[in-house]
Design an enzyme around this catalytic site. Structure first.
Site, PDB file in Angstrom:
ATOM      1  N   GLY A   2       0.825  -1.198   0.000  1.00  0.00           N
ATOM      2  CA  GLY A   2       0.000   0.000   0.000  1.00  0.00           C
ATOM      3  C   GLY A   2       0.863   1.253   0.000  1.00  0.00           C
ATOM      4  N   CYS A   3       0.253   2.380  -0.396  1.00  0.00           N
ATOM      5  CA  CYS A   3       1.010   3.628  -0.523  1.00  0.00           C
ATOM      6  C   CYS A   3       1.422   4.184   0.845  1.00  0.00           C
ATOM      7  CB  CYS A   3       0.222   4.646  -1.322  1.00  0.00           C
ATOM      8  SG  CYS A   3      -1.479   4.898  -0.765  1.00  0.00           S
TER       9      CYS A   3
END
Length: 323
Positions: free
Chosen positions: A132-133
């Site tokens: 995930g970012c």
């Protein structure tokens, strides 16, 4: 011989970034870009900045004549897609959703695709769960400490992301009139990326059991994440800087800056920058990435490069939006 790639979910933000990268990647040929809703349309009709760069059209058909498949679909949709479509053995799969990031969902087949943590496993992997970012940005701030068993207090994080982090589907909080000149907190202490961050830290430090206090914010800008992290530490500033520089010495995209950092240094690049300061007994770390590149599509291409034996930065030497 070029790597033959297929993209599923090519109409969204991460799919668009994947197209922009792969169209210009010297070792890749895009075989198909799958989208049920846009089948038959020119890619440049959806991603209008690609006019003149490609004559490819979206398709509802899948080809097995590829080497790697990128899943640029929503959370929950990657697993559904793989359940509904048989992918030939030998095709590498890189999933940008959250469906296979956690050990409970990954089984033994999927490798968590953070090169700064799992480079050797990525090189040998068939299936990659792209991080995930927020998780990428925050882990870059914490991995060097975890690797030395130095996460010995609660961790406090305030991190702000751009509007593209919410995806392309319209919601109240993604409308321009709401987002412009605005700032808000969401999912305080409960963001879903906490679980993958925790699993990575435990991998490096099996005894890690500290609380991670994470306050995510929606920012009034389109791209990038800035995470401000602090915790108690006995390290001096000089010792901390050396620790971080040593950890990231072999990683081509993550760099330690002795000067303060800002988002424009990384927006439109695959870089992660980290800055470390000491204030009293607190160690303060600032970490920045572009959420669509190092936080999504750029990292996926970095993983592809590793899997296929290419130089890690191939096709990812991008110019920052410095002003």
């Amino acid at each position: 011989m070029k790597i033959k790639a297929g993209i599923v979910g090519g109409a969204g933000y991460t799919g668009g970034e994947m197209l922009r990268l792969l169209i210009n990647h010297p070792a890749v040929e895009i075989v198909f870009v799958h989208s049920n809703s846009n089948a038959g349309n020119l890619i440049s009709d959806v991603h209008t900045d690609l006019l003149g760069d490609t004559e490819l059209r979206f398709t509802a058909q899948l080809s097995q004549e590829i080497d790697v498949l990128f899943l640029c679909v929503g959370h929950g949709d990657a697993r559904k897609f793989l359940d509904a479509n048989e992918i030939a053995r030998g095709i590498k799969i890189i999933d940008l959703s959250q469906d296979f990031r956690l050990k409970a969902n990954a089984g033994t087949d999927w490798v968590y695709g953070l090169p700064e943590l799992n480079r050797e496993q990525i090189i040998k992997a068939d299936y990659i769960a792209n991080p995930g970012c927020f998780a990428t940005c925050i882990q870059l701030a914490l991995l060097p400490l975890a690797a030395k068993g130095l996460l010995n207090s609660e961790v406090h994080i305030n991190a702000t992301t751009g509007s593209t982090g919410a995806g392309q589907s319209l919601a109240k909080t993604s409308h321009f009139s709401w987002r412009n000149n605005n700032l808000s907190v969401y999912k305080a202490f409960e963001h879903q990326h906490l679980n993958e961050i925790g699993e990575s830290l435990v991998k490096l430090d099996a005894g890690f059991d500290q609380t991670i206090n994470f306050i995510p914010q929606r920012g009034d800008f389109t791209r990038g994440i800035l995470a401000a992290v602090y915790l108690e530490s006995d390290l001096s500033e000089a010792e901390a800087i050396v620790l971080y520089e040593n950890y990231y010495a072999g990683h081509v995209f993550t760099h330690v800056s002795k000067a303060n950092i800002d988002l424009k240094q990384v927006v439109n690049t695959n870089k992660g920058l980290v800055h470390v300061e000491k204030h009293g007994n607190k160690l303060f770390i600032v970490s920045i990435i572009d959420n669509l590149l190092k936080g999504a599509s750029g990292q996926a291409v970095q993983n592809m490069n590793l899997i296929f034996g290419l130089e890690e930065g191939t096709g990812l030497r991008l110019k920052a939006s410095a002003f």
